[in-house]
Each structure stands twice: as C-alpha cells, then as structure tokens.
Design an enzyme around this catalytic site. Structure first.
Site, PDB file in Angstrom:
ATOM      1  N   ILE A  69       0.760  -1.317  -0.531  1.00 49.83           N
ATOM      2  CA  ILE A  69       0.411   0.270   0.486  1.00 49.83           C
ATOM      3  C   ILE A  69       0.774   1.168   0.040  1.00 49.83           C
ATOM      4  O   ILE A  69       1.031   2.465  -0.602  1.00 49.83           O
ATOM      5  CB  ILE A  69      -0.940   0.269   0.994  1.00 49.83           C
ATOM      6  N   ASN A 143       1.455   4.226   7.913  1.00 44.85           N
ATOM      7  CA  ASN A 143       0.675   2.462   7.293  1.00 44.85           C
ATOM      8  C   ASN A 143       2.050   1.888   7.360  1.00 44.85           C
ATOM      9  O   ASN A 143       1.716   0.663   7.389  1.00 44.85           O
ATOM     10  CB  ASN A 143       1.082   2.926   5.837  1.00 44.85           C
ATOM     11  N   LYS A 177       2.710  13.927  16.146  1.00 38.80           N
ATOM     12  CA  LYS A 177       3.234  14.881  16.808  1.00 38.80           C
ATOM     13  C   LYS A 177       4.566  15.712  17.188  1.00 38.80           C
ATOM     14  O   LYS A 177       4.266  16.593  16.900  1.00 38.80           O
ATOM     15  CB  LYS A 177       3.571  14.139  18.485  1.00 38.80           C
ATOM     16  N   SER A 193      -5.500   1.938   9.551  1.00 37.95           N
ATOM     17  CA  SER A 193      -5.516   1.005  10.283  1.00 37.95           C
ATOM     18  C   SER A 193      -6.814  -0.272   9.221  1.00 37.95           C
ATOM     19  O   SER A 193      -5.398  -0.733   8.539  1.00 37.95           O
ATOM     20  CB  SER A 193      -7.069   1.575  10.957  1.00 37.95           C
ATOM     21  N   TYR A 207      -2.341  -7.238  16.580  1.00 32.29           N
ATOM     22  CA  TYR A 207      -2.891  -7.030  15.421  1.00 32.29           C
ATOM     23  C   TYR A 207      -3.887  -5.942  15.719  1.00 32.29           C
ATOM     24  O   TYR A 207      -4.329  -4.604  15.783  1.00 32.29           O
ATOM     25  CB  TYR A 207      -2.481  -7.589  14.154  1.00 32.29           C
ATOM     26  N   LYS A 211      -5.070  -1.819  16.418  1.00 28.46           N
ATOM     27  CA  LYS A 211      -5.567  -0.970  14.176  1.00 28.46           C
ATOM     28  C   LYS A 211      -7.155  -0.451  15.078  1.00 28.46           C
ATOM     29  O   LYS A 211      -7.584   0.321  14.741  1.00 28.46           O
ATOM     30  CB  LYS A 211      -6.689  -2.371  13.641  1.00 28.46           C
ATOM     31  N   ILE A 240      -5.852  -6.817   0.864  1.00 30.27           N
ATOM     32  CA  ILE A 240      -4.808  -6.483   0.045  1.00 30.27           C
ATOM     33  C   ILE A 240      -4.071  -7.447  -0.787  1.00 30.27           C
ATOM     34  O   ILE A 240      -3.081  -7.629   0.896  1.00 30.27           O
ATOM     35  CB  ILE A 240      -4.599  -5.045   0.252  1.00 30.27           C
ATOM     36  N   THR A 242      -0.541  -7.931  -0.274  1.00 30.54           N
ATOM     37  CA  THR A 242       0.782  -7.269  -0.216  1.00 30.54           C
ATOM     38  C   THR A 242       1.731  -8.149   0.187  1.00 30.54           C
ATOM     39  O   THR A 242       1.573  -9.340   0.097  1.00 30.54           O
ATOM     40  CB  THR A 242       0.533  -5.852   0.583  1.00 30.54           C
TER      41      THR A 242
END
Length: 301
Positions: A69, A143, A177, A193, A207, A211, A240, A242
């Site tokens: 992604i 990401n 920040k 997420s 995981y 998220k 997805i 990846t």
C-alpha cells in the site's frame, strides 16, 4: 484504451499461495504481483490511474513506503504532483529503490530513509529528515505495520504483543506529534487501520487491537487539530495483496483471502486512491472519518 481482462480484478480470483520470511518483499512475490498504478474497468480489464494535479507541490512522509500500500500511495501521490520521503526497514532497501524509481518517473523527488520507527528518537529523525530534504511536511501517511497469526491468546507472547503495539500505534503518535510542530493549515494526517478491528479477527488478536486503537486515535486527534485547519482521517483496508500477506499469513488464511462480497482480494492501487482523496481538497469537509476499501464488507461504528 483499457488493457485486457485480468484474473486479479475478477470474482473468484485467488492469490498464489507462497510464504516468505518477515518483513516480506515485493520483489520476491510471484506473478501476478501487486498492482500499484492501475484500476479496474467495467469489463474486467484494467487501466492506468488518471491524475489531475491534485497534490501538486505537496510534501509527504509515507511509512512502510517501500512496497504494498505504501508504494502505491507514493506512486499515485507522485502522479498527482507530490514529492515524498519513504520510510522503511533497512532490509527492505531493494523494494524501496524500486519504488523510488517508479516515483521519480513522474518528475518529483523521492527521498529514502531506512530506519526502525519503533524507537521514538527515530521518529524524530524521520521528521527532521523530511524538513531538511523537502522543506516541510504537508501530508503524513502512517502506514507501517506488523502482524503474526496465532490461534489463541495462550500462544501470544508478551514480546509479540509489545512488538505489535510498538510498530502499529506508538509511531503514529510520535510521528504525528513531531510533524504537527511543522504542519500548517491545510495539512493532513492519514492513518492506515484495517477491517479487522470491526470484525474482531481472533487469529490476529494483537494486530486487531492496534487497528482499533488507530481509529480511536484518528477521531480524537481530528477533534483536537481541526481548530488549526489540519484534518486527520483513516483508511481501513480489507484483504489487499501485499508482501505482508505471504510473510505473515498461514496457508489456510491465504486460500480464503478472496472471501469477501466482491469475491476477490483488493490491489494496493485500489487503496491508494483513498489516500489521494483524503490528502486532496476533494475531501475538504471530511475529518475524523474512516474509508473502507474492503471488498464490500459491511462494517458499523
């Protein structure tokens, strides 16, 4: 003209089952590889993404930008006119160099920084590097992620729990920040997420927990930063294709990877369009929200 039909955009498409060591490498994935810059057509073919200059002159930090992604986001951002700093692990250098080449084909600069964002001092270095190399930050894409499948909490070690949180949520806080010290009105933060915390996926307990934390972080930070003219949103992908998949998923989970209402896994390009939308003026009245490129899975909340 649209390209011929491809199984990758057809219902019933199954990804090639194979396994890799973590963190996963796109250059090692078998064909068909993930699609970075093309989208489906109505007849089952695919066509190049069509840019419109929506991010001209913008400067983005993208973590996990070497592949998957993150790579697709970097390429579509480049097509829309944005330069970028890609952040990735040192062992992902080969994928990062390939992404840099694909990004710079579109006439923008792509800077690379191999660093582990689990350490807060490294997150500070990411932002300092972006300011030095690009002169500012207009878009932060959080990401980077880690996952490892386990069937029961009894198998989930304290070390893995801490590693997952140290990778998946703590850097989102640190990078946001430190970037906000430099961001001006009109800047955007976009967090990645997952569909998993909406469905409560049991084989990815740690995981999934991170998220959910990302969505809560997104909503709270948005409410805090809107008075400064800075929008914060989230993208919650479904399955997805990846490098994270072959490096972290068991065979059975990969065999079932197409099992969403659309009947196929998604491609990174189909998620990256959401990141373009949320970074651009097209989404000027949207903040604190989640987009759901998940193959038709209905979620609430």
């Amino acid at each position: 003209m649209a390209a011929p039909a491809t199984d990758q955009f057809q219902p019933g498409h199954r990804i090639p089952v194979h396994h890799q060591d973590k963190p996963g490498f796109q250059y090692k994935m078998p064909n068909p590889k993930p699609i970075d810059d093309q989208l489906p057509t109505d007849d089952g073919g695919f066509q190049p993404y069509k840019p419109a200059g929506k991010l001209k002159g913008r400067r983005a930090i993208i973590t996990g930008g070497d592949s998957g992604i993150g790579r697709a986001v970097a390429i579509l951002y480049a097509m829309e006119g944005a330069s970028s700093l890609l952040v990735y692990l040192p062992e992902e250098e080969q994928d990062a160099q390939a992404t840099k080449r694909d990004v710079e084909k579109h006439g923008v600069k792509c800077h690379l920084l191999a660093i582990d964002v689990r350490k807060k001092e490294n997150c500070r270095k990411v932002v300092d590097t972006a300011i030095k190399e690009m002169g500012g930050v207009d878009i932060l894409v959080n990401n980077a992620a880690f996952q490892h499948m386990l069937q029961d909490i009894s198998q989930l070690t304290e070390e893995q729990w801490e590693r997952t949180f140290d990778t998946n949520i703590h850097p989102f806080y640190y990078l946001s920040k430190y970037c906000l010290e430099h961001m001006k009105r009109g800047a955007t933060i976009i967090n990645c997420s997952s569909v998993n915390h909406y469905i409560g996926r049991g084989d990815l307990l740690d995981y999934t927990s991170t998220k959910g934390a990302i969505v809560a972080f997104t909503r709270a930070l948005s409410n805090q930063q809107l008075k400064k003219g800075i929008r914060v949103n989230c993208v919650c992908p479904g399955p997805i294709w990846t490098p994270l998949i072959p490096s972290t998923m068991e065979t059975k989970a990969m065999e079932e990877f197409h099992m969403v209402p659309m009947g196929r896994p998604g491609q990174p390009s189909e998620v990256a369009t959401c990141f373009v939308f949320l970074a651009s003026p097209d989404s000027s009245y949207i903040s604190g929200q989640c987009l759901h490129p998940n193959g038709g899975v209905v979620v609430n909340g």
